[in-house]
Motif scaffolding. Structure first.
Motif, PDB file in Angstrom:
ATOM      1  N   THR A 269     -40.552 -53.684 101.110  1.00  0.00           N
ATOM      2  CA  THR A 269     -40.613 -54.181  99.909  1.00  0.00           C
ATOM      3  C   THR A 269     -39.782 -53.236  98.803  1.00  0.00           C
ATOM      4  O   THR A 269     -39.355 -53.700  97.880  1.00  0.00           O
ATOM      5  CB  THR A 269     -41.975 -54.643  99.397  1.00  0.00           C
ATOM      6  OG1 THR A 269     -42.746 -53.431  99.433  1.00  0.00           O
ATOM      7  CG2 THR A 269     -42.497 -55.751 100.168  1.00  0.00           C
ATOM      8  N   ASP A 270     -39.733 -52.068  98.988  1.00  0.00           N
ATOM      9  CA  ASP A 270     -39.105 -50.945  98.068  1.00  0.00           C
ATOM     10  C   ASP A 270     -37.723 -50.611  98.573  1.00  0.00           C
ATOM     11  O   ASP A 270     -37.513 -50.360  99.454  1.00  0.00           O
ATOM     12  CB  ASP A 270     -40.285 -49.932  98.457  1.00  0.00           C
ATOM     13  CG  ASP A 270     -40.189 -48.692  97.441  1.00  0.00           C
ATOM     14  OD1 ASP A 270     -38.895 -48.740  96.683  1.00  0.00           O
ATOM     15  OD2 ASP A 270     -40.871 -47.807  97.372  1.00  0.00           O
ATOM     16  N   ILE A 271     -37.105 -50.809  97.539  1.00  0.00           N
ATOM     17  CA  ILE A 271     -35.684 -50.778  97.581  1.00  0.00           C
ATOM     18  C   ILE A 271     -35.216 -49.332  97.808  1.00  0.00           C
ATOM     19  O   ILE A 271     -34.220 -48.650  98.050  1.00  0.00           O
ATOM     20  CB  ILE A 271     -34.941 -51.478  96.683  1.00  0.00           C
ATOM     21  CG1 ILE A 271     -33.352 -51.732  97.091  1.00  0.00           C
ATOM     22  CG2 ILE A 271     -34.888 -50.762  95.170  1.00  0.00           C
ATOM     23  CD1 ILE A 271     -33.294 -52.548  98.589  1.00  0.00           C
ATOM     24  N   GLY A 272     -36.136 -48.278  97.275  1.00  0.00           N
ATOM     25  CA  GLY A 272     -36.078 -46.902  97.394  1.00  0.00           C
ATOM     26  C   GLY A 272     -35.701 -46.387  98.844  1.00  0.00           C
ATOM     27  O   GLY A 272     -35.105 -45.327  98.926  1.00  0.00           O
ATOM     28  N   ILE A 273     -36.025 -47.073  99.616  1.00  0.00           N
ATOM     29  CA  ILE A 273     -35.539 -46.718 101.347  1.00  0.00           C
ATOM     30  C   ILE A 273     -33.875 -46.673 101.117  1.00  0.00           C
ATOM     31  O   ILE A 273     -33.291 -45.531 101.565  1.00  0.00           O
ATOM     32  CB  ILE A 273     -35.949 -47.619 102.327  1.00  0.00           C
ATOM     33  CG1 ILE A 273     -37.379 -47.675 102.186  1.00  0.00           C
ATOM     34  CG2 ILE A 273     -35.388 -47.299 103.716  1.00  0.00           C
ATOM     35  CD1 ILE A 273     -38.355 -48.859 102.959  1.00  0.00           C
ATOM     36  N   LEU A 274     -33.257 -47.637 100.635  1.00  0.00           N
ATOM     37  CA  LEU A 274     -31.734 -47.968 100.606  1.00  0.00           C
ATOM     38  C   LEU A 274     -31.278 -46.845  99.453  1.00  0.00           C
ATOM     39  O   LEU A 274     -30.396 -46.161  99.770  1.00  0.00           O
ATOM     40  CB  LEU A 274     -31.458 -49.053 100.380  1.00  0.00           C
ATOM     41  CG  LEU A 274     -29.981 -49.255 100.315  1.00  0.00           C
ATOM     42  CD1 LEU A 274     -29.304 -49.249 101.386  1.00  0.00           C
ATOM     43  CD2 LEU A 274     -29.470 -50.742  99.875  1.00  0.00           C
ATOM     44  N   ALA A 275     -32.046 -46.905  98.447  1.00  0.00           N
ATOM     45  CA  ALA A 275     -31.345 -46.123  97.063  1.00  0.00           C
ATOM     46  C   ALA A 275     -31.600 -44.549  97.570  1.00  0.00           C
ATOM     47  O   ALA A 275     -30.659 -43.860  96.902  1.00  0.00           O
ATOM     48  CB  ALA A 275     -32.270 -46.632  95.830  1.00  0.00           C
TER      49      ALA A 275
END
Lengths: 437, 295
Positions: A269-275
């Motif tokens: 759910t956390d876009i931090g993985i990609l960012a």
């Protein structure tokens, strides 16, 4: 010898101390005032006011929206006090806290339900029917699919106030360095993952952890093949004879080629993985847009609709919370009025939620029209023009069926049985689950 | 036949003893005995925790006989137990022997350091374990990399998840069991070792014929407690893998938890819990019988 023993013991002891000390590295989340939580469930108010308790798991700006909403309602209704009480998202999503509070007669007056829980709560008699409060005009304003999603056995039990859609987020810099266009088909997605992955960067991240979001993430891929878990009338499994096996076969192939991120550093759910550069592509939702516009504004991140298999249909899933009133509450009628006032009346309130507080699509036409300019900037336009309209509402599946689907995904990702066997095993399990009284 | 007279002193001692025991007995009755009886009652009903209970007789028990996932969870629990209990026993004993061999100020410091992980809560230990075992950034893979071993999936692999979780639970529990062994070792009179030494028995022989037999009661205690603990393992497994991957770590307690609190089959979950209670009870009796033979 004694020296060696001493050195070995100290070395072991030191290792245990160092690793024990790692506990301090765990980040603590910031939540609302604990003293407020300890007050619950205090329903007494000064001056004979009616107290309505609203349970939320939201934090920061989203939490403040509920306190703002409570103040607005109290201004117009001086005999009512709305108390916002925080419950951790873990407890909320697993429903354990809600269930135990209902079972003990201490349930909140106002709370959120999802597609996964609405039928269970309705069957147990905890949801106040709102059907009579939905005038023809109000009904007409909601998208039919959104209204269907809160209807159980002809009764409307909750008011939807957000629609969140899934898309494929990708790292634009990595794609341009390899002169690649973002994928539109499954085959392109596999090819891109193959070209972009490195020992430190995975090709594609889709939820692998057990929980409600895993089924939410994988269902659209099943739908794209033309497959589904249940037949239209819900009476039998729809897996057998469908193209579902195509999905299990394709993603098993991706696992075997090492293209999937099997242990993401955090829930997807956390876009931090990609960012943070952990993956080249990530399946996630509209709720990340605001984060991408603020916190990760400097990151080259794009989004496209979920890729489609050859011969398949574009599809994504629409989820989101719905607000319900507790039927068992002493003030159920007042609670129901609040729900309708908040999300079925003035479009300004739901618009504030879906545009100022967070980014989501409204389940009401009037709100969409009022906020159309919010949906036409940056990455939002991709969702508005290319994803919105291809969604299917998250289905109201019995928990047993959810669990069976979740097990099939686990088996596909981590097991070794053939895709055909996964499908036939699930087909049989769904049949058995439906056969139970 | 004249009734046996009880002296006032004996009576006073009894009153004092029961007075001390009473708080614990009340606790046991309220928090252990009553829930066990209630679980048995619930297990005879169909109940979703929200609606009233409906009596269903032995249906739940019949159902569990044919529940493949339940038997799979029992198999996983047994495997876990068979690996974890001997490892914990051997490593705790070895650590205790190592500590016993230490002299001077180092001894106290090392003992404290060994016991320290036990002060970490189970959930915290699981979170730390997840950090350490992270396939991409975890310290364990970094260390393996130094000796030329490629990154391992650990919790993301059906074949490595169990050993990974066992490693974390061992790290927490070795210190506590070591202290119990150490205190028992300290109780063994030094004369025995000196006499054995004069007869030429040192090292392994004195351990085999003096230390080990005299640790029998402590060993029995540790084996029973750790076996029960291994059947009840839940916290770390729930946090680290939620029973995955692909249900490879779905132990019995976790399966009961899912049936009860996710699927809301409270009656069925109670029947599973009661059967698990009987299994643990039976195993404990067998262990007690096996190890209580003083000959």
């Amino acid at each position: 010898m004694k020296r060696a023993i001493k050195a070995l013991a100290l070395l072991l002891a030191g290792f245990m101390l160092v690793t024990a000390g790692c506990g301090s590295a765990v980040t603590k989340s910031v939540g609302p005032d604990v003293s407020k939580l300890l007050e619950a469930p205090n329903t007494k108010a000064d001056g004979g006011k009616i107290v309505l308790r609203l349970w939320t798991f939201h934090q920061a700006m989203e939490y403040h929206f509920w306190t703002w909403l409570a103040q607005q309602y109290e201004k117009d209704h001086p005999n009512i006090e709305i108390r916002i009480e925080y419950v951790s998202s873990d407890d909320y999503f697993s429903s354990t806290r809600l269930l135990s509070s209902f079972a003990s007669g201490q349930g909140p007056d106002l709370f959120f339900v999802s597609s996964a829980t609405i039928r269970r709560f309705a069957d147990a008699g905890f949801l106040y029917p709102l059907t009579d409060l939905f005038t023809a005009k109000i009904r007409d304003d909601f998208y039919p699919a959104a209204l269907d999603n809160v209807t159980v056995d002809q009764e409307i039990y909750a008011v939807p106030f957000e629609m969140e859609l899934l898309g494929l987020f990708y790292n634009e810099r990595m794609f341009s360095q390899h002169r690649l266009d973002p994928p539109e088909t499954w085959e392109e997605m596999m090819r891109d993952a193959e070209l972009l992955r490195t020992p430190d960067i995975s090709g594609l991240t889709i939820e692998t952890y057990d929980g409600v979001f895993k089924n939410f993430s994988w269902l659209p891929f099943l739908w794209q093949t033309g497959g589904n878990l249940l037949a239209e009338d819900g009476s039998r499994s729809a897996l057998s004879g469908s193209q579902a096996v195509k999905m299990y076969g394709f993603f098993r192939d991706m696992v075997e080629r090492g293209l999937l991120n099997l242990r993401p550093s955090r829930p997807t759910t956390d876009i931090g993985i990609l960012a943070n550069g952990e993956t080249a592509m990530q399946v996630s939702g509209t709720w990340n847009i605001r984060m991408l516009e603020t916190e990760f504004a400097d990151q080259p991140i794009g989004v496209v609709p979920l890729p489609v298999p050859e011969g398949g249909q574009p599809a994504t899933i629409a989820g989101g919370w719905k607000m319900a009133a507790n039927r068992q509450s002493e003030h159920a009628e007042e609670a129901a009025k609040f729900v309708m006032w908040a999300f079925a009346g003035d479009p300004g309130i739901p618009l504030k939620w879906v545009s100022d507080v967070k980014f989501a699509y409204p389940p009401r036409k009037s709100v969409m029209e009022a906020g159309i300019q919010n949906y036409r900037k940056g990455l939002r336009v991709v969702f508005t023009d290319r994803v919105f309209g291809t969604e299917r509402e998250e289905p109201q599946l019995p928990e047993e069926i959810n669990r069976i689907f979740s097990d099939t995904i686990q088996e596909m990702l981590f097991g070794d049985i053939a895709p055909e066997a996964i499908v036939s095993k699930a087909d049989k399990a769904i049949g058995n689950a439906l056969a139970q009284p | 036949m004249t009734p046996k007279r009880i002296s006032a002193r004996t009576r006073n001692e009894w009153v004092t003893a029961y007075g001390f025991l009473l708080p614990n007995l009340i606790g046991l009755f309220v928090f252990v005995f009553v829930p066990i009886v209630y679980a048995l009652y619930v297990s005879l009903h169909d109940w979703n925790a929200l609606n009233p209970k409906a009596f269903s007789g032995l249906d739940n028990y019949r159902k569990l006989l044919h529940d493949d996932q339940w038997w799979s969870s029992i198999r996983i629990t047994l495997t876990f137990s068979v690996i974890y209990v001997p490892l914990l026993f051997v490593l705790s004993l070895l650590s205790a022997l190592l500590m016993n061999a230490l002299r001077g100020r180092t001894k106290g410091v090392a003992r404290t350091l060994f016991l320290l992980p036990f002060a970490v809560t189970s959930v915290t230990s699981a979170v730390i374990g997840m950090f350490m075992l992270d396939p991409r950034n975890g310290v364990i893979n970094r260390l393996l990399g130094l000796i030329g071993i490629g990154p391992q999936p650990f919790l993301g692999s059906t074949s490595q998840a169990m050993l990974s979780i066992i490693g974390v639970i061992l790290w927490i529990n070795i210190g506590y069991n070591m202290i119990i062994f150490l205190s028992a070792i300290k109780e063994i009179p030094r004369d025995y070792y000196e006499a054995a030494g004069m007869d030429g028995a040192t090292g392994w022989k004195s351990f085999r014929f003096i230390t080990l037999p005299l640790l029998r009661e402590t060993s029995t205690f540790i084996l029973i407690v750790t076996t029960i603990g291994s059947f009840q393992a839940l916290d770390q497994i729930l946090v680290m893998t939620k029973g995955g991957p692909a249900n490879a770590m779905e132990v019995s307690v976790l399966y009961i938890f899912k049936q009860g609190f996710e699927l809301l089959n409270m009656g069925y979950a109670a029947s599973l819990a009661f059967v698990l209670f009987l299994i643990i009870f039976g195993l404990s009796l067998v262990q007690l019988k096996l190890f209580s033979n003083r000959n």
